[in-house]
Motif scaffolding. Structure first.
Motif, PDB file in Angstrom:
ATOM      1  N   UNK A 387     -31.770 -49.005  11.919  1.00  0.00           N
ATOM      2  CA  UNK A 387     -32.369 -50.061  10.885  1.00  0.00           C
ATOM      3  C   UNK A 387     -33.534 -49.702  10.000  1.00  0.00           C
ATOM      4  N   UNK A 388     -34.454 -48.529  10.420  1.00  0.00           N
ATOM      5  CA  UNK A 388     -35.256 -48.366   9.833  1.00  0.00           C
ATOM      6  C   UNK A 388     -34.151 -48.034   8.257  1.00  0.00           C
ATOM      7  N   UNK A 389     -33.350 -47.593   8.464  1.00  0.00           N
ATOM      8  CA  UNK A 389     -32.992 -46.235   7.355  1.00  0.00           C
ATOM      9  C   UNK A 389     -32.267 -47.893   6.109  1.00  0.00           C
ATOM     10  N   UNK A 390     -31.597 -48.596   6.920  1.00  0.00           N
ATOM     11  CA  UNK A 390     -31.561 -49.922   5.908  1.00  0.00           C
ATOM     12  C   UNK A 390     -32.539 -50.928   5.533  1.00  0.00           C
ATOM     13  N   UNK A 391     -33.650 -50.478   5.840  1.00  0.00           N
ATOM     14  CA  UNK A 391     -34.983 -51.063   5.641  1.00  0.00           C
ATOM     15  C   UNK A 391     -35.319 -50.388   4.328  1.00  0.00           C
ATOM     16  N   UNK A 392     -35.218 -49.123   4.327  1.00  0.00           N
ATOM     17  CA  UNK A 392     -35.408 -48.595   3.327  1.00  0.00           C
ATOM     18  C   UNK A 392     -34.963 -49.113   2.347  1.00  0.00           C
ATOM     19  N   UNK A 393     -33.499 -48.775   2.018  1.00  0.00           N
ATOM     20  CA  UNK A 393     -32.917 -48.432   0.997  1.00  0.00           C
ATOM     21  C   UNK A 393     -33.094 -50.281   0.714  1.00  0.00           C
ATOM     22  N   UNK A 394     -33.546 -51.310   1.063  1.00  0.00           N
ATOM     23  CA  UNK A 394     -33.120 -52.797   0.931  1.00  0.00           C
ATOM     24  C   UNK A 394     -35.106 -53.186   0.485  1.00  0.00           C
ATOM     25  N   UNK A 395     -35.618 -52.402   0.553  1.00  0.00           N
ATOM     26  CA  UNK A 395     -37.174 -52.280  -0.149  1.00  0.00           C
ATOM     27  C   UNK A 395     -36.879 -52.412  -1.812  1.00  0.00           C
ATOM     28  N   UNK A 396     -36.076 -51.412  -2.033  1.00  0.00           N
ATOM     29  CA  UNK A 396     -36.033 -51.065  -3.579  1.00  0.00           C
ATOM     30  C   UNK A 396     -35.271 -52.099  -4.275  1.00  0.00           C
ATOM     31  N   UNK A 397     -34.300 -52.946  -3.353  1.00  0.00           N
ATOM     32  CA  UNK A 397     -34.126 -53.931  -4.254  1.00  0.00           C
ATOM     33  C   UNK A 397     -34.030 -54.767  -5.261  1.00  0.00           C
ATOM     34  N   UNK A 398     -33.938 -55.240  -6.244  1.00  0.00           N
ATOM     35  CA  UNK A 398     -34.204 -56.316  -7.440  1.00  0.00           C
ATOM     36  C   UNK A 398     -33.240 -57.211  -7.830  1.00  0.00           C
ATOM     37  N   UNK A 399     -33.100 -58.110  -5.945  1.00  0.00           N
ATOM     38  CA  UNK A 399     -32.885 -59.299  -6.668  1.00  0.00           C
ATOM     39  C   UNK A 399     -33.306 -60.714  -5.654  1.00  0.00           C
ATOM     40  N   UNK A 400     -33.043 -61.793  -5.885  1.00  0.00           N
ATOM     41  CA  UNK A 400     -33.439 -63.226  -5.126  1.00  0.00           C
ATOM     42  C   UNK A 400     -34.888 -62.580  -3.435  1.00  0.00           C
ATOM     43  N   UNK A 401     -35.923 -63.269  -3.497  1.00  0.00           N
ATOM     44  CA  UNK A 401     -36.620 -62.967  -2.052  1.00  0.00           C
ATOM     45  C   UNK A 401     -35.953 -63.513  -1.193  1.00  0.00           C
ATOM     46  N   UNK A 402     -34.852 -64.287  -1.463  1.00  0.00           N
ATOM     47  CA  UNK A 402     -34.484 -65.624  -0.385  1.00  0.00           C
ATOM     48  C   UNK A 402     -32.597 -64.792  -0.326  1.00  0.00           C
ATOM     49  N   UNK A 403     -33.034 -63.955  -1.217  1.00  0.00           N
ATOM     50  CA  UNK A 403     -30.919 -63.797  -0.242  1.00  0.00           C
ATOM     51  C   UNK A 403     -31.276 -62.380   0.176  1.00  0.00           C
ATOM     52  N   UNK A 434     -44.683 -61.821  -1.021  1.00  0.00           N
ATOM     53  CA  UNK A 434     -45.073 -63.086  -0.642  1.00  0.00           C
ATOM     54  C   UNK A 434     -46.454 -63.561  -1.939  1.00  0.00           C
ATOM     55  N   UNK A 435     -46.866 -62.272  -2.760  1.00  0.00           N
ATOM     56  CA  UNK A 435     -47.626 -63.183  -3.481  1.00  0.00           C
ATOM     57  C   UNK A 435     -46.592 -63.640  -4.815  1.00  0.00           C
ATOM     58  N   UNK A 436     -45.588 -63.614  -4.757  1.00  0.00           N
ATOM     59  CA  UNK A 436     -44.819 -64.516  -5.721  1.00  0.00           C
ATOM     60  C   UNK A 436     -43.944 -65.483  -5.406  1.00  0.00           C
ATOM     61  N   UNK A 437     -43.840 -65.876  -4.110  1.00  0.00           N
ATOM     62  CA  UNK A 437     -44.022 -66.786  -3.294  1.00  0.00           C
ATOM     63  C   UNK A 437     -44.664 -67.991  -3.190  1.00  0.00           C
ATOM     64  N   UNK A 438     -44.618 -69.561  -3.984  1.00  0.00           N
ATOM     65  CA  UNK A 438     -45.025 -70.627  -3.315  1.00  0.00           C
ATOM     66  C   UNK A 438     -45.313 -70.977  -1.630  1.00  0.00           C
ATOM     67  N   UNK A 439     -45.613 -71.796  -0.804  1.00  0.00           N
ATOM     68  CA  UNK A 439     -45.272 -71.932   0.685  1.00  0.00           C
ATOM     69  C   UNK A 439     -44.233 -72.258   1.166  1.00  0.00           C
ATOM     70  N   UNK A 440     -43.891 -73.586   0.200  1.00  0.00           N
ATOM     71  CA  UNK A 440     -41.979 -73.668   0.178  1.00  0.00           C
ATOM     72  C   UNK A 440     -41.347 -72.966   0.553  1.00  0.00           C
ATOM     73  N   UNK A 441     -41.161 -71.828  -0.680  1.00  0.00           N
ATOM     74  CA  UNK A 441     -40.122 -70.099  -0.945  1.00  0.00           C
ATOM     75  C   UNK A 441     -40.599 -69.510   0.604  1.00  0.00           C
ATOM     76  N   UNK A 442     -41.846 -69.938   0.911  1.00  0.00           N
ATOM     77  CA  UNK A 442     -42.587 -68.906   1.946  1.00  0.00           C
ATOM     78  C   UNK A 442     -41.625 -69.004   3.530  1.00  0.00           C
ATOM     79  N   UNK A 443     -41.646 -70.519   3.580  1.00  0.00           N
ATOM     80  CA  UNK A 443     -41.297 -71.426   4.202  1.00  0.00           C
ATOM     81  C   UNK A 443     -39.578 -70.945   4.666  1.00  0.00           C
ATOM     82  N   UNK A 444     -38.795 -71.260   3.283  1.00  0.00           N
ATOM     83  CA  UNK A 444     -36.887 -71.213   3.073  1.00  0.00           C
ATOM     84  C   UNK A 444     -37.143 -69.892   3.732  1.00  0.00           C
ATOM     85  N   UNK A 445     -37.978 -68.339   3.336  1.00  0.00           N
ATOM     86  CA  UNK A 445     -37.772 -67.546   2.846  1.00  0.00           C
ATOM     87  C   UNK A 445     -37.373 -66.675   4.711  1.00  0.00           C
TER      88      UNK A 445
END
Length: 504
Positions: A387-403, A434-445
């Motif tokens: 799990x920690x390995x996958x988390x490290x891989x995903x941190x640098x991904x440049x895609x939509x926060x929701x996706x 989180x600083x790039x998201x508004x409250x609605x987008x945070x809930x959608x996340x």
């Protein structure tokens, strides 16, 4: 501030014990071996899960001592948390069935639902029961009703079981105050009210799609009859237990063949099973008493969730609600109440009630062992650091926060089998965004992560084995029905979240 237990779990996530390639290989080898041992060599799942766990640890490079410790920890924690709940739920369910209470509920559901509406009714019941409960608790409470509805309506277990499971699972991942969404809300500092409204908005079409609609397809793929695990000892009217409500579905009275459509006849007349032991039921409990008893654990656990939200920490009312709403206490109290409302209410004496409770346990012994071994297998995967390995891989991904949140949750879910681990880990990874998201987008996340945490339950998920054993399915049948249903919930949930993000 006291951390949510799920946050502590995320904080204790193990770091990788080997290279990424070796860990991926270990996970694949273990899962493939597990599937082959069960499907090809017909090895008991308990043994296969134990062997698969040790194999994963060995390929990953864990020491033998650490491997045994990881499996034992997972086995013990799962048996302690889920095993006791399964036992109490089985007692509750057996008493509900033996007293005739489940028959009473089934008659009402079947008599008011035609062949087309019955799956929809089961989906609604599953969603209601699943809102405040862990999936396992809701399942063991619903199983007698699912079995008897399928038997009485003379339909496939899949046709009514999948809608109920969809309702349970969607609540598990998408709607607070369930612990999973609440944990993500806490990590991401999302607005509870917005998340609740959006969660309900998303979950309704998700349950419709993954429940009644998918059940039509799944029932063609897998056609199984309900087992006799919760066989009732009281039948309505002069009908048999298997046919008492058939007339309500077909419009034909099971005794006369006439098109009465009247359901199961008199509420007070019963036919007692000739094989029932002394002290068995002499009448069916009232509908109101039965319904209130079934809803009691739901109300107790819902009260705890509401108290945690509305009352400050240290408030005596919140403390009381926290105690009686703890799943173990709530189910224990429900069993004790059921002994009176269902047992005594159906005319059973003390010996009859105690006999019903005792007969409930042997049938679920194997289920407890398999589910606990599934927990051991999952813990081995977690302790290797996958799990920690996958988390490290995903941190640098440049895609939509929701996706991204959905993908990370999916990857951790597939690797560990735990929706909770997937939820809290993915939420923690996405905090920097989180600083790039508004409250609605945070809930959608929160909802995107919750949807991802439900993706394709398979052999490393304790819930997979719980459904398989209760429904009496093979591994292949369970994947074709349960696993695909979970995937439909996950994918449709993501699509709806992305659509809402476009229009709000």
């Amino acid at each position: 501030m006291t951390l949510h237990p799920a946050l502590v779990l995320a904080a204790e996530q193990a770091q990788p014990v080997a290279s990424a390639g070796r860990l991926v290989t270990a996970a694949l080898v273990g899962i493939v071996a597990l599937v082959l041992l069960i499907t090809r060599f017909s090895l008991h799942p308990f043994l296969a899960l134990t062997i698969g766990s040790l194999l994963v640890a060995g390929v990953a490079g864990m020491s033998t001592g650490d491997a045994v410790e990881a499996f034992s920890d997972g086995f013990g924690s799962t048996a302690a948390s889920v095993g006791t709940l399964i036992a109490l739920g089985a007692m509750f369910g057996k008493l509900l069935a033996d007293s005739g209470g489940a028959d009473r509920l089934v008659d009402t559901i079947v008599s008011r639902s035609g062949p087309r509406t019955l799956p929809w009714s089961m989906a609604a019941v599953g969603a209601l029961i699943g809102l405040p409960m862990f999936f396992e608790i809701g399942l063991v409470i619903l199983m007698p009703v699912i079995f008897l509805v399928a038997r009485r309506a003379q339909v496939s277990l899949i046709a009514v079981g999948i809608p109920a499971l969809a309702g349970l699972s969607a609540m598990h991942g998408l709607v607070p105050p369930h612990p999973g969404p609440l944990a993500a809300i806490g990590i991401l500092d999302a607005d509870l009210g917005i998340t609740l409204v959006l969660g309900v908005l998303v979950s309704i079409p998700v349950v419709v799609l993954a429940g009644p609609l998918f059940a039509k397809v799944a029932a063609r793929w897998v056609d199984v009859s309900p087992p006799a695990l919760f066989e009732s000892r009281v039948a309505a009217g002069s009908s048999t237990a298997s046919g008492g409500s058939a007339g309500a579905i077909t419009g034909t009275d099971p005794d006369t063949g006439s098109g009465s459509g009247s359901g199961s006849g008199s509420d007070d007349d019963v036919a007692v099973d000739r094989d029932a032991p002394d002290g068995g039921p002499t009448r069916r409990p009232g509908f109101a008493a039965t319904l209130l008893t079934v809803l009691l654990p739901v109300v107790l656990m819902m009260g705890k969730a509401v108290g945690d939200i509305a009352a400050p920490e240290g408030n005596p009312v919140r403390a009381a609600l926290d105690f009686v709403g703890t799943p173990l206490v709530a189910l224990l109290l429900s069993v004790l109440v059921a002994m009176i409302t269902l047992g005594t209410g159906s005319g059973m004496n003390r010996a009859g009630i105690m006999g019903s409770l005792e007969r409930s346990l042997p049938a679920i012994a194997g289920i407890v062992l398999i589910v606990a071994a599934g927990g051991g297998f999952k813990q081995t995967l977690v302790d290797t650091g996958i799990g920690a390995m996958i988390a490290g891989w995903a941190t640098g991904a440049g895609i939509s926060a929701l996706l991204l949140g959905w993908l990370v949750a999916v990857a951790i879910r597939l690797a560990t089998g735990s929706a909770t681990v997937a939820t809290v880990t993915a939420a923690g990874i996405l905090v920097p965004l989180l600083p790039t998201l508004d409250p609605t987008q945070t809930s959608l996340l929160v909802l995107a992560i919750g949807a991802g945490s439900l993706f394709f339950s398979h052999v490393n998920d304790a819930g997979f084995w719980l459904v398989k054993e209760y429904f009496g399915l093979t591994v292949g049948q369970n994947i074709t029905t349960w696993s695909i249903m979970e995937t439909v919930i996950s994918v449709s949930g993501l699509v709806l979240v992305l659509l809402i993000d476009l229009v709000i």
